[in-house]
Design a protein around this motif. Structure first.
Motif, PDB file in Angstrom:
ATOM      1  N   ASP A 431      -8.689  -8.084   1.990  1.00  0.00           N
ATOM      2  CA  ASP A 431      -7.841  -7.848   3.122  1.00  0.00           C
ATOM      3  C   ASP A 431      -6.681  -7.102   2.776  1.00  0.00           C
ATOM      4  O   ASP A 431      -6.235  -6.418   3.356  1.00  0.00           O
ATOM      5  N   ALA A 432      -6.789  -6.859   0.939  1.00  0.00           N
ATOM      6  CA  ALA A 432      -5.215  -6.131   0.531  1.00  0.00           C
ATOM      7  C   ALA A 432      -5.210  -4.782   1.257  1.00  0.00           C
ATOM      8  O   ALA A 432      -4.174  -4.315   1.481  1.00  0.00           O
ATOM      9  N   GLU A 433      -6.439  -3.872   0.757  1.00  0.00           N
ATOM     10  CA  GLU A 433      -6.146  -2.687   0.758  1.00  0.00           C
ATOM     11  C   GLU A 433      -5.586  -2.329   2.816  1.00  0.00           C
ATOM     12  O   GLU A 433      -4.748  -1.205   2.748  1.00  0.00           O
ATOM     13  N   GLY A 434      -6.587  -2.969   3.247  1.00  0.00           N
ATOM     14  CA  GLY A 434      -6.198  -2.681   4.635  1.00  0.00           C
ATOM     15  C   GLY A 434      -5.238  -2.795   4.951  1.00  0.00           C
ATOM     16  O   GLY A 434      -4.401  -2.730   6.170  1.00  0.00           O
ATOM     17  N   VAL A 435      -4.555  -4.136   5.030  1.00  0.00           N
ATOM     18  CA  VAL A 435      -2.934  -4.766   4.932  1.00  0.00           C
ATOM     19  C   VAL A 435      -2.441  -3.070   4.480  1.00  0.00           C
ATOM     20  O   VAL A 435      -0.870  -3.010   5.331  1.00  0.00           O
ATOM     21  N   PHE A 436      -2.555  -3.377   3.230  1.00  0.00           N
ATOM     22  CA  PHE A 436      -1.283  -2.062   2.960  1.00  0.00           C
ATOM     23  C   PHE A 436      -1.723  -0.802   3.420  1.00  0.00           C
ATOM     24  O   PHE A 436       0.045  -0.845   3.428  1.00  0.00           O
ATOM     25  N   GLU A 437      -2.777  -0.282   4.059  1.00  0.00           N
ATOM     26  CA  GLU A 437      -2.161   0.416   4.394  1.00  0.00           C
ATOM     27  C   GLU A 437      -1.799   1.141   5.691  1.00  0.00           C
ATOM     28  O   GLU A 437      -1.268   1.405   6.223  1.00  0.00           O
ATOM     29  N   LEU A 438      -2.029  -0.943   6.493  1.00  0.00           N
ATOM     30  CA  LEU A 438      -0.792  -0.556   7.478  1.00  0.00           C
ATOM     31  C   LEU A 438       0.173  -0.705   7.402  1.00  0.00           C
ATOM     32  O   LEU A 438       1.483   0.081   8.234  1.00  0.00           O
ATOM     33  N   VAL A 439       1.211  -1.465   6.117  1.00  0.00           N
ATOM     34  CA  VAL A 439       2.068  -1.225   5.736  1.00  0.00           C
ATOM     35  C   VAL A 439       2.617   0.049   5.643  1.00  0.00           C
ATOM     36  O   VAL A 439       3.963   0.690   6.189  1.00  0.00           O
ATOM     37  N   GLN A 440       1.680   0.792   4.822  1.00  0.00           N
ATOM     38  CA  GLN A 440       2.109   2.472   4.958  1.00  0.00           C
ATOM     39  C   GLN A 440       2.346   3.493   5.874  1.00  0.00           C
ATOM     40  O   GLN A 440       3.156   4.195   6.381  1.00  0.00           O
ATOM     41  N   LEU A 441       1.425   2.860   6.761  1.00  0.00           N
ATOM     42  CA  LEU A 441       1.578   3.673   8.547  1.00  0.00           C
ATOM     43  C   LEU A 441       2.276   3.606   9.078  1.00  0.00           C
ATOM     44  O   LEU A 441       2.461   4.334   9.685  1.00  0.00           O
ATOM     45  N   CYS A 442       2.021   1.908   9.536  1.00  0.00           N
ATOM     46  CA  CYS A 442       3.727   1.397   9.739  1.00  0.00           C
ATOM     47  C   CYS A 442       5.119   2.437   9.267  1.00  0.00           C
ATOM     48  O   CYS A 442       5.895   2.868  10.693  1.00  0.00           O
ATOM     49  N   ASP A 443       5.308   1.866   8.409  1.00  0.00           N
ATOM     50  CA  ASP A 443       6.437   3.052   7.442  1.00  0.00           C
ATOM     51  C   ASP A 443       6.899   4.676   7.800  1.00  0.00           C
ATOM     52  O   ASP A 443       7.746   4.744   8.285  1.00  0.00           O
ATOM     53  N   ARG A 444       5.490   5.149   7.940  1.00  0.00           N
ATOM     54  CA  ARG A 444       5.689   6.579   7.693  1.00  0.00           C
ATOM     55  C   ARG A 444       5.805   7.086   9.385  1.00  0.00           C
ATOM     56  O   ARG A 444       6.561   7.711  10.059  1.00  0.00           O
ATOM     57  N   LEU A 445       5.834   5.903  10.607  1.00  0.00           N
ATOM     58  CA  LEU A 445       5.436   6.021  11.460  1.00  0.00           C
ATOM     59  C   LEU A 445       7.365   5.419  12.102  1.00  0.00           C
ATOM     60  O   LEU A 445       7.713   5.075  12.908  1.00  0.00           O
TER      61      LEU A 445
END
Lengths: 471, 471
Positions: A431-445
């Protein structure tokens, strides 16, 4: 007495660094970590490695002494053993360096009489030669603007948060974890035993530092209580200050003294101080990260009323409980808004209200945007809070999750309200990669990213209270 | 009235399952999840897929009706739409099935009058035909002993924890996260709206179920308060019961009613009940996982005094504060033990006391074992607590970390004391694999694995209090 003419500004922007260690040829852990930090963090000005044996290391010439170095040296980083520390001060002074950072441990923090004397002599030598000391027993400086770092895994780009940390390990932990959620730093200092330059010196500087907007402190003990209080007053008058005062209980106080030779001080004094000066007090590093994320992304939320949209019925119930228990209100939407959403959304598998659970229709981006927009524009809420359990959603919707995040963000845009998201992480590596990418995306948003509803609620509550008291 | 001759035992051990869904040919999310769970979880007895259109799916013949199936069917899983649910009951009865699980949502939880009637009629039809219903609006059964599961990612091996959860998403989340830390399950039921079989039916069964040692409950509302109280009394008399009662605040109560049509009940009643019956009440799923891990691995710790060994000076200070703030004592070791450790361990970079920070010497396995053994044997502590920040340690010591864990375990063995470890996770994907492997290893070594000191302290404190009150 220390030379007041030597400014802190020069410390954070040295023209050249010398790295002095007896273990350079066979580096121990901290020597390796520090060297790695400097070498791989794109430090662009001269770096001189120094070891009596000379030779070469990682493509760098190793000089046998500071004296031998051709150019000027402003800043010395030392991992020499404790008994050799004092001797280095005079050499640095001869070379014209104004600052030495001693990573070296084995001084007063051991509690042993001879090692307490060793530290005292080290300080006297510094005073005598007009050389200011950082440490000993610490990791030193992180200043991304100067491309100077004590850890290679820190964010490269600078930001507005300064972190003073008596503990090096805690500094690494906080900067990395906060960094993953969009917090960027102006400066960080791991200052350890603080025999010379201490928390007050750094805090006074940061209070006036134009590149620092927010100040975070991890303090085990304070050298000069009166001066530190004054520095805190000055800093907190214009900038949010987040304080983690460690060494609270009896065993905690022993641990603090044993870690950095700190006298922990009275708990009641700290409590009163934080109340008087509107300082945000936290108890854990994770909590500090949460508050920094909230300060960074939510800014002043102007109130504690949340409007929520997300996926997961059971999650919605728990999140709402968690928010309410922590002082966040979840007011019900007006009938008009609910009816409008119900007019174009299937009822089975969704929940129409606040929290608005859109489990069944989350992937219908058009409806999701329309719904988010209706909710975001409602004047009864101060900020928006989204929620999703990525570990449950990733197996079925990995591809669409980023689109969902962008849709939520777009739906909220017009309202201009601050937005946060609760993305519960998972211990499973798949799950780690997917969660991390979402975290980064949400922060960028532009979303404040939290990992649990109770921590989100606490952080948002504290930040709202902070601004409320300040106004 | 329901047929009392049909036992719960038969529900958890059906001879054959029929899966009925109109969306079989183009499965929606929950149909896919449930089918995946059954097909890939090594279900070994007959499984019949049923859809009026017939055909074939994933190598399985699709029958056009229940009637057409040649062998007996004990248990029907249905993902038919709400209006088709009632019609299925008579067909199931004709086929001799005693239980139907309706995954289907869109009943009373919507709050809509016509859908409330639909659920009432469904129940009446079940009563009329002597067919017991699970749900609607839920995920049904997980019973690893029968190789029956509603999620493919659950642990395959059975264990002693039963989890009743009104929410399916929360069941998936809890079982997966607890599973990663060694908790194994006897049964779990996601029972949703509970129109027929409800929390009391399941709890009464679990109270006497010999394969269930510990009972965990996620409850949004209760159908029959008097009966549930009696069931709780019976269960808690012999087994630890951990309760997450959701729907506490005003918005939380609305969310609970909207999620599973539950009436949340008075908070004060729940508080009193938990106190009277010595039920461990938690507020979040993560907290429930922590308590289950503590019950599972620490058993009865017989007291709240921790002896600590780990790596990270700043971490040691924070952990000690966190433990003390949550009612765990960290008593100082006797001088004799400290002197003995100091006689063979370098002082610089370590801290000799409780917490014993062995940052500098952690990789010296012989010394680490000797030190751990000295501390573990000390009669002044009730349990051992190790700590490590894997994300900080992994880059330098990935290879040696498993050896360190085994050494800590070996050092503690002779004492026979319960042991726990705090391994703070990291959001970075590059740390995930290493942290997960350590978590798994520590669990295999018999350690209770926690992710933060405050959650560890809370869980240990609660479990110690539980056993204290029980004796």
């Amino acid at each position: 007495m220390p030379n007041p003419a030597v400014s802190m500004e020069a410390l954070f922007h040295p023209r050249a660094i010398a790295f002095v260690g007896v273990t350079l040829s066979k580096p121990d852990h901290w020597t390796r970590t520090l060297l790695n930090g400097i070498l791989k963090f794109e430090w662009e000005k001269p770096l001189y490695l120094v070891n009596p044996r000379g030779g070469e290391l990682l493509g760098h010439k190793v000089w046998t002494s500071l004296e031998e170095i051709p150019g000027p040296v402003d800043y010395v980083i030392a991992t020499v053993p404790a008994p050799a520390a004092k001797g280095l001060v005079a050499q640095a002074a001869t070379k014209g360096a104004h600052f030495i950072h001693f990573c070296t441990s084995g001084f007063s923090e051991t509690g042993q009489a001879d090692r307490i004397v060793l530290e005292k002599e080290l300080l006297e030598e510094g005073r005598h030669h007009d050389v200011r000391l950082i440490g000993p027993n610490c990791l030193g400086l992180y200043c991304p603007e100067s491309r100077l770092s004590f850890n290679v895994a820190f964010p490269r780009d600078p930001g507005g948060v300064a972190f003073l940390s008596q503990s090096g390990g805690n500094a690494i932990d906080l900067i990395r974890q906060a960094g993953a959620r969009g917090v960027r730093f102006s400066k960080s200092v791991s200052y350890g035993n603080a025999c010379d330059l201490n928390e007050s010196d750094f805090l006074e500087y940061l209070a006036d530092d134009p590149s620092t907007r927010i100040i975070a402190l991890y303090v085990e003990g304070v050298r000069d209580g009166v001066r530190f209080r004054r520095a805190l007053e000055r800093a907190s008058a214009t900038k949010p200050v987040v304080l983690l005062k460690a060494g609270v209980g009896p065993a905690g106080r022993w641990a603090a003294s044993s870690h950095t030779a700190s006298l922990a001080g009275e708990e009641s004094t700290w409590t009163a101080l934080c109340r008087q000066l509107n300082i945000i007090r936290v108890r854990e590093l994770d909590e500090m990260v949460d508050v920094l994320v909230a300060l960074n992304r939510l800014g002043n939320p102007r109130g504690k009323r949340a409007a929520m949209v997300g996926a997961g019925g059971g999650a919605a119930v728990l999140i709402t409980d968690g928010l309410e228990a922590n002082g966040i209100q979840v007011p019900q939407f007006p009938r008009k808004i609910i009816d409008e959403i119900a007019s174009f959304t299937e009822v089975a598998g969704n929940m129409f209200g606040n929290p608005l659970d859109y489990s069944q229709s989350m992937a219908d981006l058009e409806k999701l945007e329309r719904t988010t927009n209706l909710i975001a524009r409602w004047e009864g809420a101060d900020f928006l809070l989204f929620y999703l359990r990525p570990a449950l959603a990733i197996p079925r919707a990995k591809g669409i999750l980023p689109l969902i995040m962008e849709t939520l963000s777009r739906g909220a845009q017009e309202s201009g309200k601050p937005k946060g998201i609760i993305l519960s992480p998972s211990i499973y590596p798949e799950d780690a990669e997917g969660v991390f990418e979402l975290v980064q995306l949400c922060d960028r948003l532009g979303m404040a990213v939290f990992f649990s509803f109770s921590t989100a609620a606490q952080a948002i509550s504290r930040v709202a209270d902070y601004y409320d008291r300040r106004s």
